[in-house]
Design an enzyme around this catalytic site. Structure first.
Site, PDB file in Angstrom:
ATOM      1  N   HIS A  72     -31.351 -47.625  17.785  1.00  0.00           N
ATOM      2  CA  HIS A  72     -32.539 -47.048  18.319  1.00  0.00           C
ATOM      3  C   HIS A  72     -33.731 -47.959  18.427  1.00  0.00           C
ATOM      4  O   HIS A  72     -34.415 -47.847  19.446  1.00  0.00           O
ATOM      5  CB  HIS A  72     -32.883 -45.706  17.800  1.00  0.00           C
ATOM      6  CG  HIS A  72     -33.587 -45.837  16.203  1.00  0.00           C
ATOM      7  ND1 HIS A  72     -32.879 -45.898  15.040  1.00  0.00           N
ATOM      8  CD2 HIS A  72     -34.925 -45.849  15.932  1.00  0.00           C
ATOM      9  CE1 HIS A  72     -33.604 -45.837  14.011  1.00  0.00           C
ATOM     10  NE2 HIS A  72     -34.654 -45.939  14.534  1.00  0.00           N
ATOM     11  N   CYS A 156     -31.386 -20.673  38.872  1.00  0.00           N
ATOM     12  CA  CYS A 156     -31.536 -19.219  38.458  1.00  0.00           C
ATOM     13  C   CYS A 156     -31.786 -18.425  39.653  1.00  0.00           C
ATOM     14  O   CYS A 156     -32.002 -17.202  39.557  1.00  0.00           O
ATOM     15  CB  CYS A 156     -32.567 -19.172  37.546  1.00  0.00           C
ATOM     16  SG  CYS A 156     -34.240 -19.628  38.172  1.00  0.00           S
TER      17      CYS A 156
END
Length: 181
Positions: A72, A156
């Site tokens: 990271h 949606c």
């Protein structure tokens, strides 16, 4: 010189559009390193991005622990720009509050001198939620850049602001960062 882009993909139905972003940026000569959240992998697979970018896709912070490299940190250090598309309400909340509990949020927290561009994508009610707007405002004040979502009929069925910005707009914004007019 080839520029390195860390592309963060989060859990949103718009994640499939990010494959086009990765593909286009790669074809334009950028080195694209993809980090996916676990939720993103419910919508599209790491193999998709690996095939398009020719790079390993990262999602597990603890997968590659070696004494010589902390992944990271190394991803953050080599990045010239970070693009999070789509950016879910979840990642906005994490970043605005300093929570680093997965590969993407941890890499972004390790980027102090790297421009971060965030492309929100979510339901209109979620996008307009005062908490999400506060998180966007906080991140803006901290120097994060936003590529605003567009108004459209969402997955949606609702009509409103929250759809991922057009791929061309996102790519041109990234290119403009390196080649200003």
């Amino acid at each position: 010189m080839k520029k390195n882009i860390v592309l963060g993909v989060t859990g949103s139905i718009a994640a499939y559009k990010t494959a086009d972003i990765a593909n286009t940026l790669t074809k334009k000569g950028f080195n694209v390193e993809v980090i996916m959240t676990r939720s993103a992998m419910e919508f599209v697979t790491p193999l998709t991005f690996q095939s398009l970018t020719k790079n390993k896709v990262y999602y597990d912070m603890f997968e590659e622990i070696t004494p010589s490299e902390i992944k990271h940190i190394s991803l953050a250090k080599k990045a010239d720009l970070c693009l999070i598309a789509p950016a879910s309400a979840n990642i906005l909340g994490k970043l605005a509050n300093g929570i680093a509990d997965d590969m993407l949020s941890t890499v972004v927290m390790a980027m102090c001198n790297v421009p971060v561009y965030i492309c929100p994508a979510m339901n209109t009610n979620m996008y307009n939620n005062p908490i999400v707007q506060r998180n966007i405002n906080t991140l803006s004040q901290l120097g994060y850049h936003f590529i605003e979502p567009k108004e459209a009929v969402l997955a949606c069925g609702d009509l409103g602001k929250g759809a991922l910005a057009d791929v061309d707009r996102i790519v041109s914004t990234v290119e403009a960062r390196f080649h200003p007019l």
